[in-house]
Design an enzyme around this catalytic site. Structure first.
Site, PDB file in Angstrom:
ATOM      1  CE  LYS A  86      -4.516   0.023   2.157  1.00 20.00           C
ATOM      2  NZ  LYS A  86      -5.225   0.094   3.443  1.00 20.00           N
TER       3      LYS A  86
HETATM    4  O1  G3P Z   1      -7.847   0.587   5.437  1.00 21.82           O
HETATM    5  C1  G3P Z   1      -8.302   1.717   4.798  1.00 21.82           C
HETATM    6  C2  G3P Z   1      -9.701   2.147   5.153  1.00 21.82           C
HETATM    7  O2  G3P Z   1     -10.600   1.119   4.867  1.00 21.82           O
HETATM    8  C3  G3P Z   1      -9.863   2.740   6.524  1.00 21.82           C
HETATM    9  O3  G3P Z   1     -11.198   2.888   6.905  1.00 21.82           O
HETATM   10  O4  G3P Z   1     -12.874   3.177   8.679  1.00 21.82           O
HETATM   11  O5  G3P Z   1     -10.539   4.004   9.071  1.00 21.82           O
HETATM   12  O6  G3P Z   1     -12.064   5.169   7.480  1.00 21.82           O
HETATM   13  P1  G3P Z   1     -11.683   3.866   8.088  1.00 21.82           P
END
Ligand code: G3P
Length: 223
Positions: A86
């Site tokens: 990533k």
């Molecule tokens: O891993 C990336 C993303 O899915 C993070 O999500 O819930 O922290 O906005 P969130």
């Protein structure tokens, strides 16, 4: 559409994989940091995840300079063939994406919040692109309309980078992703569990079993 779990928690991953519905994993530094308690370290955690999951497992670099990102990516890739690296959606990230593509390391461009970013990262060579829908909703924008825009633009130009809908908050995000034609949704385990729950299923099963219990046992012998 593929289902990824957005978690680094081993119990959640083991359980999800046992359901036969997990195609891959995405992590980020926040999710990893939650799991590194006591004796657990990064290598041990990642090795356990890779033992459980055959599909792509995204691990994120934490360097900000492209040359350091590339070195980090090479080290992460050595942990397993299915590791996807990533890379943050920054100018330094673009430089790293380009070189990682040239040396054959698969990448996932993360923290994508606009169509222009989604176009730039694929131009640089990203294998996967992760727009964050929930975080756009959080600031009063419409996260799913970004997914629609990216799908349309990629189809217009035959771009075959895979769209991973990330920052998913609820099953409606999953439903809409499927209708738009996203390639992958990555979701927390809580959302994954909700995909299977329906009160009418529970109620229906209870009624079937209650009725079955009323039958004379003798009438149910199979031999
Ligand atoms: O891993 C990336 C993303 O899915 C993070 O999500 O819930 O922290 O906005 P969130």
């Amino acid at each position: 559409m593929k289902f990824f779990l957005d978690t680094a928690n081993i119990e959640e991953i083991r359980e999800g994989v046992s359901w036969g519905a997990v195609d891959g994993i995405t992590t980020n530094p926040t999710l990893i940091s939650k799991e590194l308690k006591g004796e657990m370290n990064f290598r041990k955690l990642v090795t356990s995840i890779l033992d459980l999951v055959k599909g792509p497992v995204s691990l994120e670099v934490t360097s900000l300079k492209h040359d350091e990102m590339i070195e980090e990516a090479k080290r992460l890739k050595k942990l397993g063939d299915n590791v996807v690296v990533k890379i943050p959606t920054t100018v330094e990230g673009l430089k790293a994406l380009k070189i990682l593509k040239e040396i054959g390391i698969e990448t996932n461009a993360t923290l994508v919040f606009s169509l222009s970013q989604a176009l730039m990262v694929v131009k640089a060579g990203a294998t996967y692109v992760s727009p964050f829908v929930g975080r756009l909703d959080d600031i009063g924008e419409d996260g799913m309309s970004l997914i629609e825009d990216i799908r349309t633009a990629y189809d217009n130009y035959g771009i075959n980078a895979k769209i991973i809908v990330a920052s998913i908050r609820h099953p409606v995000h999953v439903r809409e992703s499927a209708l738009i034609g996203a390639d992958i949704v990555t979701m927390p385990f809580d959302v994954f569990k909700k995909l299977m729950s329906h009160p009418k299923t529970d109620e229906g099963l209870k009624r079937f079993l209650d009725d079955w219990d009323k039958i004379d046992r003798g009438k149910l012998r199979l031999e």
